[in-house]
Design a protein around this motif. Structure first.
Motif, PDB file in Angstrom:
ATOM      1  N   LYS A  87      34.119 -23.042 -43.054  1.00 52.38           N
ATOM      2  CA  LYS A  87      32.867 -22.676 -43.727  1.00 52.38           C
ATOM      3  C   LYS A  87      32.314 -23.844 -44.536  1.00 52.38           C
ATOM      4  N   GLY A  88      33.199 -24.534 -45.254  1.00 50.30           N
ATOM      5  CA  GLY A  88      32.763 -25.662 -46.062  1.00 50.30           C
ATOM      6  C   GLY A  88      32.168 -26.779 -45.228  1.00 50.30           C
ATOM      7  N   THR A  89      32.778 -27.065 -44.079  1.00 51.98           N
ATOM      8  CA  THR A  89      32.266 -28.119 -43.199  1.00 51.98           C
ATOM      9  C   THR A  89      30.920 -27.730 -42.610  1.00 51.98           C
ATOM     10  N   ARG A  90      30.776 -26.460 -42.213  1.00 53.12           N
ATOM     11  CA  ARG A  90      29.474 -25.995 -41.701  1.00 53.12           C
ATOM     12  C   ARG A  90      28.385 -26.157 -42.759  1.00 53.12           C
ATOM     13  N   GLU A  91      28.722 -25.793 -44.009  1.00 50.20           N
ATOM     14  CA  GLU A  91      27.752 -25.921 -45.101  1.00 50.20           C
ATOM     15  C   GLU A  91      27.331 -27.388 -45.261  1.00 50.20           C
ATOM     16  N   LYS A  92      28.316 -28.287 -45.194  1.00 45.46           N
ATOM     17  CA  LYS A  92      28.019 -29.710 -45.361  1.00 45.46           C
ATOM     18  C   LYS A  92      27.149 -30.235 -44.221  1.00 45.46           C
ATOM     19  N   VAL A  93      27.488 -29.871 -42.985  1.00 42.74           N
ATOM     20  CA  VAL A  93      26.732 -30.345 -41.830  1.00 42.74           C
ATOM     21  C   VAL A  93      25.288 -29.849 -41.890  1.00 42.74           C
ATOM     22  N   GLN A  94      25.128 -28.589 -42.203  1.00 46.27           N
ATOM     23  CA  GLN A  94      23.777 -28.027 -42.252  1.00 46.27           C
ATOM     24  C   GLN A  94      22.961 -28.695 -43.357  1.00 46.27           C
ATOM     25  N   LEU A  95      23.586 -28.942 -44.516  1.00 52.65           N
ATOM     26  CA  LEU A  95      22.875 -29.604 -45.604  1.00 52.65           C
ATOM     27  C   LEU A  95      22.523 -31.046 -45.242  1.00 52.65           C
ATOM     28  N   ILE A  96      23.433 -31.750 -44.584  1.00 54.82           N
ATOM     29  CA  ILE A  96      23.166 -33.123 -44.156  1.00 54.82           C
ATOM     30  C   ILE A  96      21.953 -33.166 -43.241  1.00 54.82           C
ATOM     31  N   LEU A  97      21.861 -32.225 -42.312  1.00 53.95           N
ATOM     32  CA  LEU A  97      20.713 -32.176 -41.402  1.00 53.95           C
ATOM     33  C   LEU A  97      19.414 -31.971 -42.181  1.00 53.95           C
ATOM     34  N   VAL A  98      19.450 -31.035 -43.128  1.00 53.53           N
ATOM     35  CA  VAL A  98      18.248 -30.719 -43.910  1.00 53.53           C
ATOM     36  C   VAL A  98      17.837 -31.894 -44.796  1.00 53.53           C
ATOM     37  N   MET A  99      18.804 -32.545 -45.459  1.00 57.28           N
ATOM     38  CA  MET A  99      18.501 -33.623 -46.392  1.00 57.28           C
ATOM     39  C   MET A  99      18.225 -34.941 -45.686  1.00 57.28           C
ATOM     40  N   SER A 100      18.452 -35.017 -44.377  1.00 55.17           N
ATOM     41  CA  SER A 100      18.161 -36.242 -43.624  1.00 55.17           C
ATOM     42  C   SER A 100      16.715 -36.292 -43.143  1.00 55.17           C
ATOM     43  N   ARG A 101      15.958 -35.262 -43.449  1.00 54.86           N
ATOM     44  CA  ARG A 101      14.519 -35.326 -43.205  1.00 54.86           C
ATOM     45  C   ARG A 101      13.826 -35.990 -44.397  1.00 54.86           C
TER      46      ARG A 101
ATOM     47  N   GLY B 124      26.644 -21.618 -52.534  1.00 56.17           N
ATOM     48  CA  GLY B 124      27.258 -20.295 -52.565  1.00 56.17           C
ATOM     49  C   GLY B 124      28.412 -20.181 -51.588  1.00 56.17           C
ATOM     50  N   GLY B 125      29.523 -19.626 -52.041  1.00 55.09           N
ATOM     51  CA  GLY B 125      30.624 -19.316 -51.139  1.00 55.09           C
ATOM     52  C   GLY B 125      31.507 -20.476 -50.729  1.00 55.09           C
ATOM     53  N   VAL B 126      31.386 -21.638 -51.418  1.00 48.21           N
ATOM     54  CA  VAL B 126      32.264 -22.764 -51.090  1.00 48.21           C
ATOM     55  C   VAL B 126      33.053 -23.156 -52.338  1.00 48.21           C
ATOM     56  N   ASP B 127      34.124 -23.912 -52.134  1.00 48.47           N
ATOM     57  CA  ASP B 127      35.005 -24.272 -53.237  1.00 48.47           C
ATOM     58  C   ASP B 127      34.341 -25.312 -54.150  1.00 48.47           C
ATOM     59  N   PRO B 128      34.851 -25.485 -55.378  1.00 46.61           N
ATOM     60  CA  PRO B 128      34.233 -26.402 -56.344  1.00 46.61           C
ATOM     61  C   PRO B 128      34.100 -27.836 -55.840  1.00 46.61           C
ATOM     62  N   ALA B 129      35.093 -28.335 -55.099  1.00 43.84           N
ATOM     63  CA  ALA B 129      35.015 -29.705 -54.586  1.00 43.84           C
ATOM     64  C   ALA B 129      33.861 -29.839 -53.595  1.00 43.84           C
ATOM     65  N   THR B 130      33.694 -28.822 -52.748  1.00 46.31           N
ATOM     66  CA  THR B 130      32.587 -28.832 -51.792  1.00 46.31           C
ATOM     67  C   THR B 130      31.252 -28.720 -52.524  1.00 46.31           C
TER      68      THR B 130
END
Length: 233
Positions: free
Chosen positions: A129-143, A155-161
């Motif tokens: 879940k954490g990796t999916r969140e990161k990948v999706q955010l990277i795609l969005v922020m790369s625009r 939401g729903g990820v650990d503090p480090a993430t």
């Protein structure tokens, strides 16, 4: 011209009034927290801004335009739920964003993915879940967008993430752009915000700069949020 403006914006789902005559102005170049409990209207407002919903009454504009094809060119939207297909791998996701968005910076996305040691061949269904969140955010922020709408990005990820996600947000956007972060986790995002909007039961309860809150009220955003919403119930 404001990047986002609402005038008497109302939206209902049947008998449920999700947004109740909202008046709101968001200026360019700000990081804004859209803060409220679950079910307060945050997601509905972001969907309206992204053109996924139509207002019941009132207006919403992005850089003076009604949300639609033209505004999607300058708005980068991270929905609350993952919308990426499980069968796709990282390379296919990059190809997809390159095809859809002229402002997508593939080099930036690849750099962030490499830094996280995320394999180009890794499929969505293989990710945590954490990796999916990161990948999706990277795609969005790369625009190279003018307005980023992020619905519960931590939401729903650990503090480090969470820390990584906030770091990614702060270091990967045009400084003239505006970021709206919708969340109920106030303490986690407070230090990155310029302005806050408190929303409850479809109404704007408060809009202020973080600097003003601290100077005039002598409290943190999290403390003020708890105080305001204690009486907003």
């Amino acid at each position: 011209m404001p990047i986002l403006q609402c005038e008497q914006l109302t939206k209902s789902y049947g008998s449920n009034l999700a947004l109740d005559h909202v008046d709101l102005t968001v200026e360019q170049g700000r990081i804004v927290g859209l803060l409220g409990p679950n079910g307060s209207g945050k997601t509905t407002l972001l969907k309206l801004a992204n053109g996924l919903l139509q207002p019941g009454s009132g207006t919403i504009t992005i850089a003076g335009k009604t949300p639609g094809v033209e505004t999607k060119k300058i708005v980068s939207y991270l929905p609350e739920r993952t919308y990426l297909s499980n069968w796709m791998n990282v390379v296919q996701l990059l190809d997809l964003f390159c095809d859809f968005y002229e402002d997508f910076d593939r080099d930036r996305a690849e750099h962030m993915l490499t830094a996280l040691e995320i394999s180009p061949k890794l499929r969505i269904k293989q990710m945590s879940k954490g990796t999916r969140e990161k990948v999706q955010l990277i795609l969005v922020m790369s625009r190279k967008a003018d307005l980023y709408l992020l619905d519960e990005p931590i939401g729903g990820v650990d503090p480090a993430t969470r820390d990584y996600i906030l770091h990614t947000i702060l270091n990967n956007y045009k400084r003239t752009a505006t970021i709206v972060i919708s969340t109920h986790l106030i303490a986690d995002v407070e230090n990155v915000l310029d302005d806050v909007i408190f929303i409850n039961k479809g109404k704007i309860v408060l809009q202020s700069s973080v600097e003003t809150i601290r100077a005039e009220r002598g409290s943190s955003v999290d403390e003020l949020f708890r105080e305001v919403f204690r009486y907003a119930e």
